[in-house]
Write a protein that holds these residues in place. Sequence first.
Motif, PDB file in Angstrom:
ATOM      1  N   LEU A  83       0.810  -1.221   0.000  1.00 53.67           N
ATOM      2  CA  LEU A  83       0.000   0.000   0.000  1.00 53.67           C
ATOM      3  C   LEU A  83       0.843   1.271   0.000  1.00 53.67           C
ATOM      4  CD1 LEU A  83      -2.954   1.133   0.280  1.00 53.67           C
ATOM      5  CD2 LEU A  83      -2.377   1.491   2.689  1.00 53.67           C
ATOM      6  N   ILE A  84       1.854   1.291   0.872  1.00 47.41           N
ATOM      7  CA  ILE A  84       2.545   2.550   1.159  1.00 47.41           C
ATOM      8  C   ILE A  84       3.485   2.950   0.027  1.00 47.41           C
ATOM      9  CG2 ILE A  84       4.225   3.676   2.697  1.00 47.41           C
ATOM     10  CD1 ILE A  84       3.119   1.848   4.959  1.00 47.41           C
ATOM     11  N   GLU A  85       3.254   4.117  -0.523  1.00 43.59           N
ATOM     12  CA  GLU A  85       4.218   4.702  -1.463  1.00 43.59           C
ATOM     13  C   GLU A  85       5.056   5.686  -0.655  1.00 43.59           C
ATOM     14  OE1 GLU A  85       2.975   5.177  -5.656  1.00 43.59           O
ATOM     15  OE2 GLU A  85       0.945   5.175  -4.854  1.00 43.59           O
ATOM     16  N   PRO A  86       6.329   5.833  -1.030  1.00 45.50           N
ATOM     17  CA  PRO A  86       7.193   6.731  -0.251  1.00 45.50           C
ATOM     18  C   PRO A  86       6.531   8.096  -0.040  1.00 45.50           C
ATOM     19  CG  PRO A  86       8.504   5.487  -1.811  1.00 45.50           C
ATOM     20  CD  PRO A  86       7.066   5.145  -2.088  1.00 45.50           C
ATOM     21  N   GLY A  87       6.536   8.536   1.197  1.00 45.99           N
ATOM     22  CA  GLY A  87       5.940   9.828   1.547  1.00 45.99           C
ATOM     23  C   GLY A  87       4.513   9.740   2.054  1.00 45.99           C
ATOM     24  N   ASP A  88       3.857   8.588   1.857  1.00 48.43           N
ATOM     25  CA  ASP A  88       2.489   8.426   2.371  1.00 48.43           C
ATOM     26  C   ASP A  88       2.468   8.556   3.893  1.00 48.43           C
ATOM     27  OD1 ASP A  88       1.273   8.035  -0.062  1.00 48.43           O
ATOM     28  OD2 ASP A  88       1.190   5.842   0.096  1.00 48.43           O
ATOM     29  N   LYS A  89       1.438   9.202   4.385  1.00 48.47           N
ATOM     30  CA  LYS A  89       1.327   9.367   5.837  1.00 48.47           C
ATOM     31  C   LYS A  89       0.608   8.178   6.473  1.00 48.47           C
ATOM     32  CE  LYS A  89      -0.025  13.849   5.668  1.00 48.47           C
ATOM     33  NZ  LYS A  89      -0.419  15.161   6.230  1.00 48.47           N
ATOM     34  N   VAL A  90       1.218   7.640   7.506  1.00 46.13           N
ATOM     35  CA  VAL A  90       0.647   6.499   8.235  1.00 46.13           C
ATOM     36  C   VAL A  90       0.602   6.863   9.719  1.00 46.13           C
ATOM     37  CG1 VAL A  90       0.969   4.062   8.842  1.00 46.13           C
ATOM     38  CG2 VAL A  90       1.577   4.865   6.542  1.00 46.13           C
ATOM     39  N   LEU A  91      -0.529   6.594  10.340  1.00 44.02           N
ATOM     40  CA  LEU A  91      -0.658   6.837  11.779  1.00 44.02           C
ATOM     41  C   LEU A  91      -0.600   5.509  12.525  1.00 44.02           C
ATOM     42  CD1 LEU A  91      -1.333   8.639  14.255  1.00 44.02           C
ATOM     43  CD2 LEU A  91      -3.766   8.205  13.748  1.00 44.02           C
ATOM     44  N   ILE A  92       0.304   5.436  13.482  1.00 44.52           N
ATOM     45  CA  ILE A  92       0.465   4.194  14.251  1.00 44.52           C
ATOM     46  C   ILE A  92       0.404   4.478  15.748  1.00 44.52           C
ATOM     47  CG2 ILE A  92       1.969   2.203  14.707  1.00 44.52           C
ATOM     48  CD1 ILE A  92       3.159   2.580  11.913  1.00 44.52           C
ATOM     49  N   LEU A 102       5.187  -2.233  13.750  1.00 44.71           N
ATOM     50  CA  LEU A 102       4.453  -1.623  12.640  1.00 44.71           C
ATOM     51  C   LEU A 102       5.172  -0.347  12.195  1.00 44.71           C
ATOM     52  CD1 LEU A 102       0.682  -1.925  13.689  1.00 44.71           C
ATOM     53  CD2 LEU A 102       2.058  -3.525  12.358  1.00 44.71           C
ATOM     54  N   ASN A 103       5.602   0.444  13.155  1.00 46.99           N
ATOM     55  CA  ASN A 103       6.326   1.680  12.887  1.00 46.99           C
ATOM     56  C   ASN A 103       7.595   1.384  12.081  1.00 46.99           C
ATOM     57  OD1 ASN A 103       7.448   4.262  13.044  1.00 46.99           O
ATOM     58  ND2 ASN A 103       8.264   3.927  15.107  1.00 46.99           N
ATOM     59  N   GLU A 104       8.352   0.433  12.583  1.00 44.95           N
ATOM     60  CA  GLU A 104       9.606   0.012  11.960  1.00 44.95           C
ATOM     61  C   GLU A 104       9.395  -0.423  10.496  1.00 44.95           C
ATOM     62  OE1 GLU A 104      12.820  -1.138  13.077  1.00 44.95           O
ATOM     63  OE2 GLU A 104      13.140  -2.519  11.409  1.00 44.95           O
ATOM     64  N   ILE A 105       8.365  -1.212  10.258  1.00 47.60           N
ATOM     65  CA  ILE A 105       8.119  -1.707   8.903  1.00 47.60           C
ATOM     66  C   ILE A 105       7.634  -0.572   7.999  1.00 47.60           C
ATOM     67  CG2 ILE A 105       6.736  -3.306   7.500  1.00 47.60           C
ATOM     68  CD1 ILE A 105       6.803  -5.253   9.887  1.00 47.60           C
ATOM     69  N   ALA A 106       6.717   0.238   8.522  1.00 47.30           N
ATOM     70  CA  ALA A 106       6.192   1.354   7.712  1.00 47.30           C
ATOM     71  C   ALA A 106       7.304   2.330   7.344  1.00 47.30           C
ATOM     72  CB  ALA A 106       5.075   2.067   8.475  1.00 47.30           C
ATOM     73  N   LEU A 107       8.223   2.589   8.272  1.00 50.51           N
ATOM     74  CA  LEU A 107       9.352   3.481   7.977  1.00 50.51           C
ATOM     75  C   LEU A 107      10.178   2.930   6.814  1.00 50.51           C
ATOM     76  CD1 LEU A 107      10.637   4.461  11.543  1.00 50.51           C
ATOM     77  CD2 LEU A 107       9.672   6.013   9.807  1.00 50.51           C
ATOM     78  N   ARG A 108      10.415   1.615   6.837  1.00 54.54           N
ATOM     79  CA  ARG A 108      11.228   1.018   5.775  1.00 54.54           C
ATOM     80  C   ARG A 108      10.511   1.024   4.430  1.00 54.54           C
ATOM     81  NH1 ARG A 108      15.382  -3.162   8.031  1.00 54.54           N
ATOM     82  NH2 ARG A 108      15.561  -2.451  10.172  1.00 54.54           N
ATOM     83  N   CYS A 109       9.179   1.128   4.469  1.00 59.77           N
ATOM     84  CA  CYS A 109       8.422   1.259   3.215  1.00 59.77           C
ATOM     85  C   CYS A 109       8.500   2.687   2.684  1.00 59.77           C
ATOM     86  CB  CYS A 109       6.955   0.915   3.443  1.00 59.77           C
ATOM     87  SG  CYS A 109       6.685  -0.780   3.960  1.00 59.77           S
ATOM     88  N   GLY A 110       9.091   3.578   3.458  1.00 56.90           N
ATOM     89  CA  GLY A 110       9.227   4.968   3.004  1.00 56.90           C
ATOM     90  C   GLY A 110       8.105   5.855   3.481  1.00 56.90           C
ATOM     91  N   ALA A 111       7.283   5.366   4.404  1.00 56.62           N
ATOM     92  CA  ALA A 111       6.153   6.164   4.891  1.00 56.62           C
ATOM     93  C   ALA A 111       6.632   7.328   5.743  1.00 56.62           C
ATOM     94  CB  ALA A 111       5.216   5.296   5.730  1.00 56.62           C
ATOM     95  N   GLU A 112       5.802   8.375   5.759  1.00 59.33           N
ATOM     96  CA  GLU A 112       5.954   9.423   6.767  1.00 59.33           C
ATOM     97  C   GLU A 112       5.101   8.958   7.945  1.00 59.33           C
ATOM     98  OE1 GLU A 112       4.991  13.501   5.442  1.00 59.33           O
ATOM     99  OE2 GLU A 112       4.122  13.798   7.447  1.00 59.33           O
ATOM    100  N   LYS A 135      -5.397  15.442  13.233  1.00 59.20           N
ATOM    101  CA  LYS A 135      -4.141  16.201  13.183  1.00 59.20           C
ATOM    102  C   LYS A 135      -3.262  15.766  12.008  1.00 59.20           C
ATOM    103  CE  LYS A 135      -0.425  17.090  16.388  1.00 59.20           C
ATOM    104  NZ  LYS A 135       0.136  16.549  17.616  1.00 59.20           N
ATOM    105  N   VAL A 136      -3.161  14.447  11.820  1.00 61.69           N
ATOM    106  CA  VAL A 136      -2.201  13.900  10.839  1.00 61.69           C
ATOM    107  C   VAL A 136      -2.806  13.773   9.447  1.00 61.69           C
ATOM    108  CG1 VAL A 136      -0.822  11.853  10.254  1.00 61.69           C
ATOM    109  CG2 VAL A 136      -0.937  12.649  12.639  1.00 61.69           C
ATOM    110  N   ARG A 137      -4.101  13.434   9.361  1.00 62.86           N
ATOM    111  CA  ARG A 137      -4.760  13.139   8.091  1.00 62.86           C
ATOM    112  C   ARG A 137      -3.985  12.075   7.306  1.00 62.86           C
ATOM    113  NH1 ARG A 137     -10.037  14.847   6.995  1.00 62.86           N
ATOM    114  NH2 ARG A 137     -10.474  16.508   8.496  1.00 62.86           N
ATOM    115  N   PRO A 138      -3.837  10.895   7.899  1.00 63.72           N
ATOM    116  CA  PRO A 138      -3.030   9.854   7.261  1.00 63.72           C
ATOM    117  C   PRO A 138      -3.799   9.137   6.152  1.00 63.72           C
ATOM    118  CG  PRO A 138      -4.005   8.989   9.250  1.00 63.72           C
ATOM    119  CD  PRO A 138      -4.425  10.442   9.163  1.00 63.72           C
ATOM    120  N   LYS A 139      -3.068   8.429   5.318  1.00 63.97           N
ATOM    121  CA  LYS A 139      -3.677   7.532   4.339  1.00 63.97           C
ATOM    122  C   LYS A 139      -4.136   6.255   5.037  1.00 63.97           C
ATOM    123  CE  LYS A 139      -2.475   5.219  -0.046  1.00 63.97           C
ATOM    124  NZ  LYS A 139      -1.433   5.194  -1.108  1.00 63.97           N
TER     125      LYS A 139
END
Lengths: 409, 409
Positions: A83-92, A102-112, A135-139
């Motif tokens: 799902l995550i394209e680099p720069g996509d916002k993810v809230l964890i 989850l944070n660790e994996i999402a970071l490696r996918c390039g998520a913000e 506040k974040v408006r994540p994907k």
Amino acid sequence: MSEQFEQINPPARLLMGPGPINADPRVLRAMSAQLLGQYDPAMTGYMNETMALYRQVFKTENQWTLLIDGTSRAGIESVLVSLIEPGDKVLIPIYGRFGHLLNEIALRCGAEVHTIETEWGAVFTPEQIEEAIIKVRPKLLAIVQGDTSTTMLQPLEELGAICRRYDVLFYSDATASIGGNPFETDAWGLDAVSVGLQKCLGGPSGSAPVTLSARYVDEVRKRHHIEAGIRDRHHAEGKGSMIRSNYFDLPMILDYWGDERLNHHTEATSMLYCARECARILMQEGLEQSIARHRLQGDAMAQGLAAMNLELFGDQTNKMNNIVGVYIPDSVAGEAVRSVMLEDFGIEIGTSFGPLKGKIWRIGTMGYNARKDAVLVTLSALENVLRRMGHKCTAGAGVDAAMAVYSGQ
Amino acid sequence: MSEQFEQINPPARLLMGPGPINADPRVLRAMSAQLLGQYDPAMTGYMNETMALYRQVFKTENQWTLLIDGTSRAGIESVLVSLIEPGDKVLIPIYGRFGHLLNEIALRCGAEVHTIETEWGAVFTPEQIEEAIIKVRPKLLAIVQGDTSTTMLQPLEELGAICRRYDVLFYSDATASIGGNPFETDAWGLDAVSVGLQKCLGGPSGSAPVTLSARYVDEVRKRHHIEAGIRDRHHAEGKGSMIRSNYFDLPMILDYWGDERLNHHTEATSMLYCARECARILMQEGLEQSIARHRLQGDAMAQGLAAMNLELFGDQTNKMNNIVGVYIPDSVAGEAVRSVMLEDFGIEIGTSFGPLKGKIWRIGTMGYNARKDAVLVTLSALENVLRRMGHKCTAGAGVDAAMAVYSGQ
């Protein structure tokens, strides 16, 4: 001369930690069935049955309900990287070790990645999560349902509606909790769920069932690309950026599990048999019955421990049914107790991670081991070990308290 | 009412395709052993024994010889993603589908991939590869030893020395060939090798043994990062960019298999038992004996097919021992033959991919199925099916030719 080894012969163990636990013998037997070719109608038939069974386990109508070949975190990474394209916002929201994962994996996918944290032993209110979404408006909102590191169970019921309100995709990993605690994929509005077999499903680690909503699949299919080696006719290609992993590329994995039957990996046949049997046994018992059994056995264990003059860890109203944390009393050395339990009694109880390391034991009652005899044997052995090591508690109090829970039924 | 399914009960099949093949019954039985906790001394003992056994299989002294939990391509992706930083140059000689797969995976890792290609059915000379290395000056040479899509076996003996000369890391995937063809990790100068269980090792897909040289490990350890959830003491962190995958992060996986025993995934216990048993059986037979058996059975199959008025595919001097390609004669419909073989005789033979699709069948003699009875049963069944469908060949010619190979021994 090469080194020789004996045939596999593990010592007898009663695994009462946070998982893996003893596999159901029926699951182990299912794995000894002979293999089939990948496209044998019998094999694709078993794949389809496995999909149907996990729809029942996940309580979903999602067509795309299938296995990722790997351990639980293979399911997590597959959902996130597809799902995550680099720069996509993810809230964890993080309330234990697996939130950090989850944070660790999402970071490696390039998520913000944006995180909110609570102390280990607590969970979040829907309001806290909604506030962070605003506040974040994540994907994507990504949160684990149960975190074995803290034994907590995060309520998810209200989060789907919140996510819909702000057009956020909603993903949860339920590896630790599925089968032992209520989980409603469709009713709770989840877009992706991943689990593993080694907790309440009573199997070994090594296969990760996932279910994906149409909304989630539409998103990841924008990034659909086909391998050069098998691209031999007209395939639609997505316009999105290429998924960073081949192994975890869900659009390709869907083509393998779907009518296209386009080769991706070679399905791990024995683990498929295993995952199918885990779900089959669960559905034979009934999902509600299994959850009730986990609740009963978990209560008996917790009451038994409390009666042994031990303090339970964390918010007991938001605890998973299938695991309990208990403070290590000052009078004993935690690892010495675990060693004697394992070496003399053949019973494994769990240690802990991070901020709880050395502070609590974690004791599971899950899957095949969510049984009265397993609870009573563990309580009586632990009582003996603790008393021999100098902890003060009334003889028989733990078993008495557990028995009271059973007779209260 | 939920859908009910029967217990697993696959139809009897003799799997004579490109893999998976029938698993050795001893391997299937090993998987039915009960589970152990992750850090039980018995479990870590089995992990260490598995490492020792695969050092023998790979013919290496490499300390870092272990399992990646997933299918064969999990091993490939793990080796590539842990090493490749975006922009790194990788040279991939492609002579079939699995060369394309290496390309596909390396691209997703962000590599600047340079490929050379040869027609399907041929292999590369060392000179062709050296010339490309001189031109590209890659960080890594990645090439499969055996490509089941074409049945070819790429000679690797001279490539290690060439790679050293130009300071190139040398990686090969030997999933299709290991155990049935010579492979020498150390003598041939390989820095990384990945394999799977479902070919000559006689197991199911689902575990990927890898071996890594000190040179390779030094490189990937520059990218060593520890998960936040378990970073509870002073760990050295690498200066390199973060590896794009958590699941396939080899530095973290080494910490799990090494003395640190730092938790990463939960090892797929049943698949570990399985991988251990595959290697144990192979070493009991002896690696040289197993290769000789595959050579004998492969020869018998190929001679038998040729005697049935069928034309063999590709460069026969560079063919894997364990698989043969054969042109589908014009007089028959290839898929109809495969269907009758499967449905009436219970025997699976393989179809093919890409440019060979519809042109050849692929027939394997590997692992547990590299046996005289399996060869003779397959040849006699195929002769019957082909003659009933109108292909002209002398009755009994296939079995006679195979028998001649056996008696020539």
